[in-house]
Scaffold this active site. Structure first.
Site, PDB file in Angstrom:
ATOM      1  CE  LYS A   1      -6.057   9.621   0.422  1.00  0.00           C
ATOM      2  NZ  LYS A   1      -6.808   9.687   1.735  1.00  0.00           N
TER       3      LYS A   1
HETATM    4  C1  LIG Z   1      -8.206  10.264   2.338  1.00  0.00           C
HETATM    5  C2  LIG Z   1      -8.500  11.383   2.832  1.00  0.00           C
HETATM    6  C3  LIG Z   1      -8.884  11.423   4.290  1.00  0.00           C
HETATM    7  C4  LIG Z   1      -9.297  10.113   4.949  1.00  0.00           C
HETATM    8  O1  LIG Z   1      -8.117   9.350   5.152  1.00  0.00           O
HETATM    9  P1  LIG Z   1      -8.670   7.804   5.854  1.00  0.00           P
HETATM   10  O2  LIG Z   1      -7.450   7.490   6.316  1.00  0.00           O
HETATM   11  O3  LIG Z   1      -9.192   7.102   4.865  1.00  0.00           O
HETATM   12  O4  LIG Z   1      -9.426   8.031   6.983  1.00  0.00           O
HETATM   13  C5  LIG Z   1      -9.309  12.698   4.833  1.00  0.00           C
HETATM   14  N1  LIG Z   1      -8.925  13.886   4.193  1.00  0.00           N
HETATM   15  C6  LIG Z   1      -8.520  13.796   2.923  1.00  0.00           C
HETATM   16  C7  LIG Z   1      -8.267  14.910   2.166  1.00  0.00           C
HETATM   17  C8  LIG Z   1      -8.324  12.656   2.028  1.00  0.00           C
HETATM   18  O5  LIG Z   1      -7.993  12.560   0.900  1.00  0.00           O
END
Ligand SMILES: *Cc1c(COP(=O)(O)O)cnc(C)c1O
Length: 386
Positions: free
Chosen positions: A186
């Site tokens: 991210k």
């Molecule tokens: C990555 C992601 C999540 C989940 O994030 P985590 O930190 O891995 O739980 C939720 N929604 C979207 C749109 C994502 O891309």
């Protein structure tokens, strides 16, 4: 021309991050403690104050705790875009409620506000907009719809740090609760991690209790407060969603770099857009006028004039050493979610899914790597290299 392959993503971890984690490891305090408190404070400051930030071990945990604090339970319906990661919908099932999938607006790739309004029933309780690829959803319209129908908004901002809607930062842009992700790929990372943000003190208090077993004092408080550490009550069957200080030490450094990361990704996006303007592609939607985009993902769509289909395009790029991804196979096509949307129509998400590809876009990408991607895309689509 280099023949090195280009990965889809590589994290940007510098010596400051390594030093911060090392210091935490040497400090003797590894789980939720002073670094996490500092990370929460820094996150609130990053958003300009007036909200509480609660650190958790994933965005999925933040979404789950957010829905729980908003009072979602069996019999309730929660509106979710079909073009998202499965976590956005699965948290609704954790609470025994029904996810109601809604199509996207093809011009934004975010949930279509008109279709949101059409999907509202007397059971609808919460809307979960996803700021897709880092582009803010139309929060002005969604907030107006929510207020008209007495609904609450939980933002899935996993892609969207930093971003803003009409000059107001994500986290304060009309949602009751916002969930951020610090997963490895991210826009900033703690390896695994997340943050829940809300301006409502009672929501924040409930989330703080529920993220750690429903205990009325968190572990750090238990060891710093003059009261004995074993004096605590359990007020609800809570969860185990707290963030470690190791992760928070990393997050504190990454957060300081978040705006620079965003600026650098935006520069790479401008280079891609210029290099692809003459190709048979739909380029990624930019932000609405007056909004800011975090550019977590760079998603192109092949038009009918492209000489090959999406799957063959991905294979051709792979042969050129370029890794890509697809965001996402829509939820209504997934085995677990199909039963929740019988008879519903998702023609926009279906069309986007049939032709979309995410190209490498990350802060640590070099000019040489981006040039390799550009050359490969151009030669596959046009037989042209320049
Ligand atoms: C990555 C992601 C999540 C989940 O994030 P985590 O930190 O891995 O739980 C939720 N929604 C979207 C749109 C994502 O891309």
């Amino acid at each position: 021309m280099s023949t090195e392959s280009v990965p889809f993503f590589r994290p940007s971890i510098g010596e400051d991050e390594i030093a911060a984690v090392t210091e935490c490891l040497r400090s003797g305090w590894l789980t939720t403690g002073p670094k996490t408190a500092a990370f929460e404070k820094a996150f609130t400051d990053f958003l300009g104050g007036d909200v509480e930030a609660v650190a958790v071990n994933s965005a999925t945990a933040a979404l789950h705790l957010g829905l729980e604090a908003l009072g979602v339970g069996p019999g309730d319906e929660v509106i979710v875009p079909t073009l998202t990661f499965t976590a956005t919908a699965e948290v609704v099932r954790y609470l025994g409620a029904q996810p109601v999938l809604v199509d996207i607006d093809p011009a934004t790739l975010c949930i279509d506000p008109d279709r949101v309004e059409a999907a509202i029933t007397p059971r609808t309780k919460v809307l979960i907009p996803v700021h897709f690829a880092g582009r803010m959803s139309d929060m002005t319209t969604l907030r107006a719809i929510a207020d008209k129908h007495g609904l609450q908004i939980l933002d899935d901002a996993a892609h969207a740090l930093p971003a803003h809607h009409q000059g107001v930062t994500v986290g304060k842009a009309g949602a009751d609760v916002t969930a951020f992700s610090f997963y490895a790929n991210k826009t900033i990372t703690t390896g695994e991690g997340g943050m829940l943000v809300t301006a409502d003190p009672s929501t924040a208090a409930r989330v703080r209790t529920m993220r750690l077993h429903g205990i009325d004092r968190d572990v750090f408080n238990r060891f710093t407060d003059p009261r004995a550490s074993w004096v605590y009550d359990v007020v609800a069957p809570g969860f185990k969603y707290n963030l470690t200080d190791i992760a928070s030490a990393l997050g504190l450094v990454q957060l300081q770099r978040a705006n620079d990361f965003g600026r650098i990704r935006a520069e790479r996006v401008a280079r891609y857009d210029a290099a692809f303007s003459d190709l048979p592609l739909i380029l990624p939607p930019g932000p609405a006028d007056g909004d800011g985009h975090s550019w977590h993902l760079y998603i192109i769509q092949l038009t009918e004039d492209a000489p090959l289909n999406r799957d063959d395009f991905i294979l051709a790029l792979k042969e050129e050493g370029i890794s890509t991804s697809v965001h996402y196979r829509p939820l209504h096509l997934m085995t677990v979610w199909k039963p929740f949307c019988e008879g519903a129509c998702f023609e926009h998400a279906d069309l986007v899914f049939s032709r979309c590809v995410s190209l490498p876009l990350f802060m640590a990408m070099t000019d040489a790597e981006q040039n390799r991607v550009i050359e490969a895309v151009r030669s596959v689509l046009k037989g042209v290299t320049n």
